[in-house]
Design an enzyme around this catalytic site. Structure first.
Site, PDB file in Angstrom:
ATOM      1  CD  GLU A  69      -1.853   1.711   2.820  1.00  0.00           C
ATOM      2  OE1 GLU A  69      -1.573   2.900   3.082  1.00  0.00           O
ATOM      3  OE2 GLU A  69      -2.200   0.877   3.683  1.00  0.00           O
ATOM      4  CG  HIS A  70       3.493   2.517   3.273  1.00  0.00           C
ATOM      5  ND1 HIS A  70       4.158   3.409   4.064  1.00  0.00           N
ATOM      6  CD2 HIS A  70       2.464   2.063   4.036  1.00  0.00           C
ATOM      7  CE1 HIS A  70       3.578   3.502   5.248  1.00  0.00           C
ATOM      8  NE2 HIS A  70       2.550   2.678   5.257  1.00  0.00           N
TER       9      HIS A  70
END
Length: 461
Positions: A69-70
């Site tokens: 996600e990052h």
């Protein structure tokens, strides 16, 4: 009292009248598109929900969904690292993402006439993420620091992590969303590349759009930007069913802290696996009877009344992919022990197991719950959240407009039945935080971490 009893019916009518139709279309590549028009303001929320989260992760790579996600903001074939966020900001929007046990979601809120900007960017990173190793190494350190701040240096979070790992034996819910420290230490960028290829595909995603839009125009834009993306062969994760618990489990967590903390959890069903579909709704009502605001039993009787607890809460969610927990938690008030708090919480549980909740009390709780659902209709973001979550955990978005009706049908007898059936010692796990001395170094370190964390990415990025 007659006015109070009328409120749920009035609110139910309001919800039904305020609910706009949801339009659905599935593209040839398997992407499901949900559109809910809401023209009260010239804005739109666009969310992409992927059916993958920490509960999909095998041992050895826990935390990979969250790290990925990052990295979704760190460059694609046509976007430099950080350019995604810059473009959204230039168009007057805001954006973020979050990872949970059952899903990973990305969202933007913009002026309605900027919707295509969101679609173009999300389609770009759905299949064209580059995952450069130098960016991965930097972002992995951000995640490790986040873990130190939010778990390792937060005694209550640390206790909950140990509690979940003890309550669940086989269920992947035993693993923290952020991952175990050893897995983060050994994680490689190739782990992310494999995870991305496997799960980030149109046929494993739902695109949700709520706002001042025309459904047909949204479908046309979705076809333009997402339609050309290829589907992926996706096999569902192998089931990891939780074995029957055959006795109470207890643990003590020793960590530097100012005060003790108590968590009690009971194994309970959710909508996805309940034998009787009314049971999860009765459990939700039960949680609100105990902890539904300042007038609920825990606050009224344990915090303000007997003053045994400085704080006390109850938690339950019916909307998860796998069976979950009904939890109680609390901090004893000054001059009282964890033993006293546990006895007080247990007495409250025994009461709901054996006594009917008064109709007037249940109606008050029901009114609060239904009202909260009405208020969520004011937010295009939370309308989209409801649709995305329900669809992604496999319950179907249609449940959104049925939820209030199900709550309205719960009876005092049903609340007592689920309490007597599920809140029993044999399926209980009890965790206690035993505070260890805080020295000056601990305090300074925590303060420094809090300052450094401002603006850092998190489970909500």
């Amino acid at each position: 009292m007659r006015i109070l009893l009328l409120l749920p019916a009035l609110l139910l009518g309001f919800v039904c009248n305020a609910s706009a139709e949801v339009y659905e279309r599935v593209l040839d590549n398997g992407l499901k598109v949900l559109v809910k028009p809401d023209d009260r303001a010239p804005i739109v929320t666009s969310q992409v929900w992927y059916k993958v989260g920490s509960s999909y992760e095998p041992g050895g790579i826990t935390g990979v969904s969250h790290v990925l996600e990052h990295m979704m903001f760190k460059g694609t074939e046509n976007l430099a690292p950080g350019e995604f966020s810059e473009i959204i900001a230039e168009n007057g929007g805001d954006e973020n993402a979050f990872t949970g046990t059952d899903y990973t979601a990305y969202f933007q809120t913009l002026a309605a006439d900027r919707l295509e900007v969101s679609f173009e960017l999300e389609a770009e990173r759905m299949r064209r993420l580059t995952l450069p190793e130098d960016e991965f190494k930097k972002e992995l350190e951000v995640v490790k620091e986040e873990r130190r701040l939010r778990t390792d240096d937060d005694p209550q979070s640390l206790t909950y992590e140990q509690f979940a790992a003890t309550a669940y034996q086989a269920s992947p819910y035993r693993n923290p969303v952020i991952g175990w420290p050893s897995d983060l230490e050994s994680m490689q960028v190739d782990d992310l590349r494999a995870w991305y290829r496997k799960w980030y595909a149109p046929n494993n995603a739902t695109l949700v759009v709520v706002g001042d839009v025309d459904p047909e125009q949204v479908f046309a834009l979705a076809e333009k930007h997402f339609g050309p993306l290829r589907a992926e062969t996706i096999a569902p994760p192998k089931p990891r069913a939780e074995p029957q618990q055959r006795g109470e489990r207890r643990l003590v967590v020793e960590a530097p802290a100012k005060e003790p903390y108590l968590i009690i959890g009971y194994k309970v069903p959710v909508l996805a696996n309940a034998g009787a579909q009314w049971e999860p709704y009765a459990l939700e009502m039960l949680a609100s009877v105990l902890d539904g605001g300042s007038s609920a039993r825990f606050s009224r009787e344990l915090v303000r009344g007997e003053r045994i607890a400085a704080s006390a809460g109850a938690g339950y969610s019916a909307f998860t992919r796998l069976p979950g927990l009904f939890t109680l938690s609390g901090v004893p008030a000054s001059g009282h022990s964890v033993d006293e708090l546990e006895r007080a919480l247990s007495a409250q549980i025994e009461r709901v197991r054996t006594e009917l909740v008064a109709p007037e009390e249940l109606e008050r709780i029901r009114t609060q719950l239904i009202a909260s659902k009405v208020y969520e209709k004011d937010s295009v973001f939370y309308q989209a959240m409801q649709l995305g979550q329900l669809e992604t955990v496999g319950l179907g978005w249609e449940l959104m407009d049925e939820y209030v009706a199900h709550l309205s049908a719960v009876t005092p007898e049903q609340v007592r039945t689920v309490a007597a059936k599920y809140l029993v010692p044999e399926v209980r796990t009890v965790a206690r935080l035993d505070p260890q001395p805080l020295d000056d170094t601990d305090a300074e370190h925590t303060a420094a971490l809090s300052t450094a964390a401002i603006g850092a990415q998190g489970y909500v990025r």
